[in-house]
Design a protein around this motif. Structure first.
Motif, PDB file in Angstrom:
ATOM      1  N   ILE A   1       0.868  -1.175   0.000  1.00  0.00           N
ATOM      2  CA  ILE A   1       0.000   0.000   0.000  1.00  0.00           C
ATOM      3  C   ILE A   1       0.902   1.222   0.000  1.00  0.00           C
ATOM      4  O   ILE A   1       1.777   1.345   0.865  1.00  0.00           O
ATOM      5  CB  ILE A   1      -0.916   0.018   1.239  1.00  0.00           C
ATOM      6  CG1 ILE A   1      -1.784  -1.243   1.275  1.00  0.00           C
ATOM      7  CG2 ILE A   1      -1.778   1.281   1.260  1.00  0.00           C
ATOM      8  CD1 ILE A   1      -2.593  -1.410   2.546  1.00  0.00           C
ATOM      9  N   VAL A   2       0.717   2.102  -0.996  1.00  0.00           N
ATOM     10  CA  VAL A   2       1.564   3.290  -1.102  1.00  0.00           C
ATOM     11  C   VAL A   2       0.702   4.517  -1.378  1.00  0.00           C
ATOM     12  O   VAL A   2      -0.352   4.417  -2.008  1.00  0.00           O
ATOM     13  CB  VAL A   2       2.621   3.155  -2.219  1.00  0.00           C
ATOM     14  CG1 VAL A   2       3.580   2.028  -1.917  1.00  0.00           C
ATOM     15  CG2 VAL A   2       1.991   2.951  -3.561  1.00  0.00           C
ATOM     16  N   PRO A   3       1.142   5.698  -0.926  1.00  0.00           N
ATOM     17  CA  PRO A   3       0.424   6.923  -1.259  1.00  0.00           C
ATOM     18  C   PRO A   3       0.630   7.291  -2.732  1.00  0.00           C
ATOM     19  O   PRO A   3       1.616   6.876  -3.361  1.00  0.00           O
ATOM     20  CB  PRO A   3       1.041   7.969  -0.335  1.00  0.00           C
ATOM     21  CG  PRO A   3       2.354   7.429   0.067  1.00  0.00           C
ATOM     22  CD  PRO A   3       2.261   5.938  -0.021  1.00  0.00           C
ATOM     23  N   LEU A   4      -0.275   8.078  -3.267  1.00  0.00           N
ATOM     24  CA  LEU A   4      -0.247   8.464  -4.672  1.00  0.00           C
ATOM     25  C   LEU A   4       1.100   9.068  -5.073  1.00  0.00           C
ATOM     26  O   LEU A   4       1.618   8.784  -6.148  1.00  0.00           O
ATOM     27  CB  LEU A   4      -1.381   9.449  -4.966  1.00  0.00           C
ATOM     28  CG  LEU A   4      -1.529   9.918  -6.405  1.00  0.00           C
ATOM     29  CD1 LEU A   4      -1.759   8.739  -7.339  1.00  0.00           C
ATOM     30  CD2 LEU A   4      -2.677  10.908  -6.511  1.00  0.00           C
ATOM     31  N   GLY A   5       1.697   9.861  -4.211  1.00  0.00           N
ATOM     32  CA  GLY A   5       2.972  10.494  -4.514  1.00  0.00           C
ATOM     33  C   GLY A   5       4.124   9.519  -4.704  1.00  0.00           C
ATOM     34  O   GLY A   5       5.151   9.874  -5.279  1.00  0.00           O
ATOM     35  N   GLU A   6       3.972   8.302  -4.219  1.00  0.00           N
ATOM     36  CA  GLU A   6       5.013   7.275  -4.361  1.00  0.00           C
ATOM     37  C   GLU A   6       4.617   6.186  -5.352  1.00  0.00           C
ATOM     38  O   GLU A   6       5.279   5.155  -5.456  1.00  0.00           O
ATOM     39  CB  GLU A   6       5.304   6.648  -3.005  1.00  0.00           C
ATOM     40  CG  GLU A   6       5.832   7.643  -1.984  1.00  0.00           C
ATOM     41  CD  GLU A   6       5.973   7.023  -0.593  1.00  0.00           C
ATOM     42  OE1 GLU A   6       6.010   5.785  -0.486  1.00  0.00           O
ATOM     43  OE2 GLU A   6       6.025   7.794   0.370  1.00  0.00           O
ATOM     44  N   ALA A   7       3.541   6.414  -6.098  1.00  0.00           N
ATOM     45  CA  ALA A   7       2.995   5.372  -6.966  1.00  0.00           C
ATOM     46  C   ALA A   7       3.942   4.955  -8.088  1.00  0.00           C
ATOM     47  O   ALA A   7       4.116   3.763  -8.330  1.00  0.00           O
ATOM     48  CB  ALA A   7       1.657   5.823  -7.554  1.00  0.00           C
ATOM     49  N   ILE A   8       4.547   5.919  -8.770  1.00  0.00           N
ATOM     50  CA  ILE A   8       5.395   5.563  -9.918  1.00  0.00           C
ATOM     51  C   ILE A   8       6.606   4.741  -9.485  1.00  0.00           C
ATOM     52  O   ILE A   8       6.859   3.676 -10.064  1.00  0.00           O
ATOM     53  CB  ILE A   8       5.780   6.806 -10.740  1.00  0.00           C
ATOM     54  CG1 ILE A   8       4.519   7.359 -11.418  1.00  0.00           C
ATOM     55  CG2 ILE A   8       6.854   6.469 -11.771  1.00  0.00           C
ATOM     56  CD1 ILE A   8       4.708   8.636 -12.180  1.00  0.00           C
ATOM     57  N   PRO A   9       7.370   5.160  -8.474  1.00  0.00           N
ATOM     58  CA  PRO A   9       8.493   4.306  -8.051  1.00  0.00           C
ATOM     59  C   PRO A   9       8.027   2.943  -7.535  1.00  0.00           C
ATOM     60  O   PRO A   9       8.668   1.924  -7.803  1.00  0.00           O
ATOM     61  CB  PRO A   9       9.168   5.095  -6.936  1.00  0.00           C
ATOM     62  CG  PRO A   9       8.681   6.482  -7.058  1.00  0.00           C
ATOM     63  CD  PRO A   9       7.368   6.429  -7.756  1.00  0.00           C
ATOM     64  N   ALA A  10       6.903   2.922  -6.841  1.00  0.00           N
ATOM     65  CA  ALA A  10       6.397   1.649  -6.312  1.00  0.00           C
ATOM     66  C   ALA A  10       5.971   0.718  -7.443  1.00  0.00           C
ATOM     67  O   ALA A  10       6.247  -0.482  -7.411  1.00  0.00           O
ATOM     68  CB  ALA A  10       5.229   1.896  -5.366  1.00  0.00           C
ATOM     69  N   LEU A  11       5.294   1.257  -8.453  1.00  0.00           N
ATOM     70  CA  LEU A  11       4.881   0.447  -9.598  1.00  0.00           C
ATOM     71  C   LEU A  11       6.095  -0.056 -10.379  1.00  0.00           C
ATOM     72  O   LEU A  11       6.122  -1.206 -10.823  1.00  0.00           O
ATOM     73  CB  LEU A  11       3.956   1.240 -10.519  1.00  0.00           C
ATOM     74  CG  LEU A  11       2.538   1.432 -10.004  1.00  0.00           C
ATOM     75  CD1 LEU A  11       1.818   2.499 -10.822  1.00  0.00           C
ATOM     76  CD2 LEU A  11       1.768   0.126 -10.042  1.00  0.00           C
ATOM     77  N   THR A  12       7.096   0.801 -10.516  1.00  0.00           N
ATOM     78  CA  THR A  12       8.323   0.396 -11.215  1.00  0.00           C
ATOM     79  C   THR A  12       8.991  -0.754 -10.472  1.00  0.00           C
ATOM     80  O   THR A  12       9.357  -1.766 -11.076  1.00  0.00           O
ATOM     81  CB  THR A  12       9.286   1.587 -11.347  1.00  0.00           C
ATOM     82  OG1 THR A  12       8.625   2.628 -12.068  1.00  0.00           O
ATOM     83  CG2 THR A  12      10.556   1.194 -12.065  1.00  0.00           C
ATOM     84  N   ASP A  13       9.127  -0.605  -9.164  1.00  0.00           N
ATOM     85  CA  ASP A  13       9.721  -1.659  -8.348  1.00  0.00           C
ATOM     86  C   ASP A  13       8.900  -2.941  -8.441  1.00  0.00           C
ATOM     87  O   ASP A  13       9.446  -4.037  -8.587  1.00  0.00           O
ATOM     88  CB  ASP A  13       9.824  -1.202  -6.894  1.00  0.00           C
ATOM     89  CG  ASP A  13      10.415  -2.256  -5.998  1.00  0.00           C
ATOM     90  OD1 ASP A  13      11.539  -2.710  -6.287  1.00  0.00           O
ATOM     91  OD2 ASP A  13       9.744  -2.661  -5.024  1.00  0.00           O
ATOM     92  N   PHE A  14       7.592  -2.809  -8.377  1.00  0.00           N
ATOM     93  CA  PHE A  14       6.682  -3.946  -8.453  1.00  0.00           C
ATOM     94  C   PHE A  14       6.856  -4.694  -9.772  1.00  0.00           C
ATOM     95  O   PHE A  14       6.908  -5.924  -9.807  1.00  0.00           O
ATOM     96  CB  PHE A  14       5.246  -3.449  -8.293  1.00  0.00           C
ATOM     97  CG  PHE A  14       4.212  -4.531  -8.193  1.00  0.00           C
ATOM     98  CD1 PHE A  14       4.092  -5.292  -7.048  1.00  0.00           C
ATOM     99  CD2 PHE A  14       3.336  -4.766  -9.239  1.00  0.00           C
ATOM    100  CE1 PHE A  14       3.128  -6.283  -6.950  1.00  0.00           C
ATOM    101  CE2 PHE A  14       2.373  -5.753  -9.149  1.00  0.00           C
ATOM    102  CZ  PHE A  14       2.268  -6.520  -8.004  1.00  0.00           C
ATOM    103  N   GLU A  15       6.975  -3.957 -10.873  1.00  0.00           N
ATOM    104  CA  GLU A  15       7.133  -4.571 -12.199  1.00  0.00           C
ATOM    105  C   GLU A  15       8.508  -5.202 -12.384  1.00  0.00           C
ATOM    106  O   GLU A  15       8.646  -6.180 -13.113  1.00  0.00           O
ATOM    107  CB  GLU A  15       6.901  -3.532 -13.300  1.00  0.00           C
ATOM    108  CG  GLU A  15       5.451  -3.126 -13.439  1.00  0.00           C
ATOM    109  CD  GLU A  15       4.575  -4.270 -13.937  1.00  0.00           C
ATOM    110  OE1 GLU A  15       5.014  -5.036 -14.805  1.00  0.00           O
ATOM    111  OE2 GLU A  15       3.449  -4.392 -13.439  1.00  0.00           O
ATOM    112  N   LEU A  16       9.537  -4.660 -11.739  1.00  0.00           N
ATOM    113  CA  LEU A  16      10.900  -5.158 -11.926  1.00  0.00           C
ATOM    114  C   LEU A  16      11.252  -6.342 -11.032  1.00  0.00           C
ATOM    115  O   LEU A  16      12.300  -6.953 -11.209  1.00  0.00           O
ATOM    116  CB  LEU A  16      11.909  -4.032 -11.704  1.00  0.00           C
ATOM    117  CG  LEU A  16      11.868  -2.914 -12.746  1.00  0.00           C
ATOM    118  CD1 LEU A  16      12.843  -1.810 -12.367  1.00  0.00           C
ATOM    119  CD2 LEU A  16      12.167  -3.452 -14.138  1.00  0.00           C
TER     120      LEU A  16
END
Length: 63
Positions: free
Chosen positions: A35-50
């Protein structure tokens, strides 16, 4: 509508009814990977995909 399309629609409706019944019973489980806040979504999604290996769960983005 073709016979094949009508049959597929009927099958999809039956599948949906099964999902609804399972949800009503509380039998559906959705694993949450993070669970991440919107402001951290892009890095979290990148990490999740990698991540290597199978992904287990969904990434929840909050506002």
């Amino acid at each position: 509508m073709t016979i094949a399309r009508a049959a597929a629609a009927a099958g999809a409706a039956a599948d949906l009814e099964q999902v609804v019944r399972a949800a009503e019973k509380g039998a559906l489980r959705m694993p949450i990977a993070g669970i991440v806040p919107l402001g951290e979504a892009i890095p979290a999604l990148t990490d999740f995909e990698l991540r290597s290996g199978p992904r287990r769960g969904k990434l929840i983005i909050t506002t």
